[in-house]
Design an enzyme around this catalytic site. Structure first.
Site, PDB file in Angstrom:
ATOM      1  N   ASP A  82       0.826  -1.215   0.000  1.00 35.57           N
ATOM      2  CA  ASP A  82       0.000   0.000   0.000  1.00 35.57           C
ATOM      3  C   ASP A  82       0.856   1.260   0.000  1.00 35.57           C
ATOM      4  OD1 ASP A  82      -2.532   1.384   0.061  1.00 35.57           O
ATOM      5  OD2 ASP A  82      -2.015   1.958   2.108  1.00 35.57           O
ATOM      6  N   GLU A  83       1.890   1.255  -0.706  1.00 33.97           N
ATOM      7  CA  GLU A  83       2.728   2.387  -1.077  1.00 33.97           C
ATOM      8  C   GLU A  83       3.747   1.782  -2.009  1.00 33.97           C
ATOM      9  OE1 GLU A  83       2.470   5.485  -0.884  1.00 33.97           O
ATOM     10  OE2 GLU A  83       0.950   5.741   0.679  1.00 33.97           O
TER      11      GLU A  83
END
Length: 258
Positions: free
Chosen positions: A208-209
């Site tokens: 998630d990044e």
């Protein structure tokens, strides 16, 4: 001389409300209380099963559907455009085996082992964990994220950040043709380095990044034995990084360079 005739009895003062009026008000009050109780229960059920209400907008739906044919996927968009929400919804479906009728993406027919990761322990807690489980600082509200409350079997606290979880055991299946079992979700961070990403066999890794290339490669390797998946959801802050280039065709790279 005596007076004859009978005197009428004195009337009782009227309260202004008959017993019929009082009964009617009581029924109305009871009905209102029952209605408010029903609204509270509906809100509780909605909050305890966010997954059931998830309906992707077109870009999210395209991202999900691509999983049917692709092991690696990227959802790259600006801030607050539903990237993490889409990742959380898909991870909750794989963990629980609860795929909606409209689902066209990847399907696991067994319980799974998944990772969800951010750059730091705090970032993982505040984004993937929050979306999947609920507000980190409010344990009483855990179960209001994308993983339905009735599917959370247990949680194990982590050590990297206050209120951060190490892992969650999730009830999988148990309805129809889906056999009852337990899935395991673990939370990771990039800051721990590649060594912390080695050894495990997984069905999926959610970044998630944007991860460093070595972390991404190690995460993908963890899914090789299962034919699993990796998903990346992020806002492009690092420009044309090595990980972004993995997902772009030569034509797309050339157009973006103009």
């Amino acid at each position: 001389m005596t007076k004859s005739g009978s005197a009428s009895a004195a009337s009782k003062p009227s309260s202004g409300h008959s017993s019929k009026d009082r009964a009617s008000r009581s029924r109305a009050s009871t009905a209102k209380a029952e209605y408010l109780s029903l609204l509270r229960e509906l809100d509780r059920r909605r909050r305890a099963n966010q997954l059931a209400a998830y309906r992707p907008y077109p870009r999210q739906a395209e991202f999900h559907a691509a999983g049917a044919a692709n092991r690696e996927r990227l959802f790259m968009a600006g801030n607050q455009l539903g990237k993490t929400r889409a990742g959380g919804a898909e991870w909750a479906m794989h963990l629980t085996g609860r795929y909606p009728d409209w689902w066209q993406g990847k399907v696991f027919d067994t319980a799974v082992r998944l990772w969800a990761a951010g750059v730091t322990a705090e970032g993982t807690r505040d984004n993937p964990q929050r979306v999947l489980v609920g507000p980190p600082q409010q344990p009483a509200a855990w179960g209001t994220g994308m993983i339905p409350a009735d599917a959370i079997v247990s949680t194990i606290m982590g050590r990297g950040a206050p209120h951060g979880l190490d892992s969650v055991v999730v009830r999988h299946g148990g309805g129809g043709d889906v056999q009852a079992d337990e899935s395991v979700l673990s939370f990771k961070s990039f800051e721990k380095g590649r060594e912390k990403w080695q050894g495990e066999t997984l069905h999926g890794v959610w970044f998630d990044e944007e991860p460093p290339l070595d972390i991404y490669s190690e995460g993908l390797t963890r899914t090789n034995a299962t034919g699993g998946i990796t998903i990346v959801t992020f806002t492009p802050l690092l420009g044309m990084s090595e990980v972004v280039l993995l997902f772009l065709s030569a034509g797309e790279v050339e157009r973006m360079g103009r």
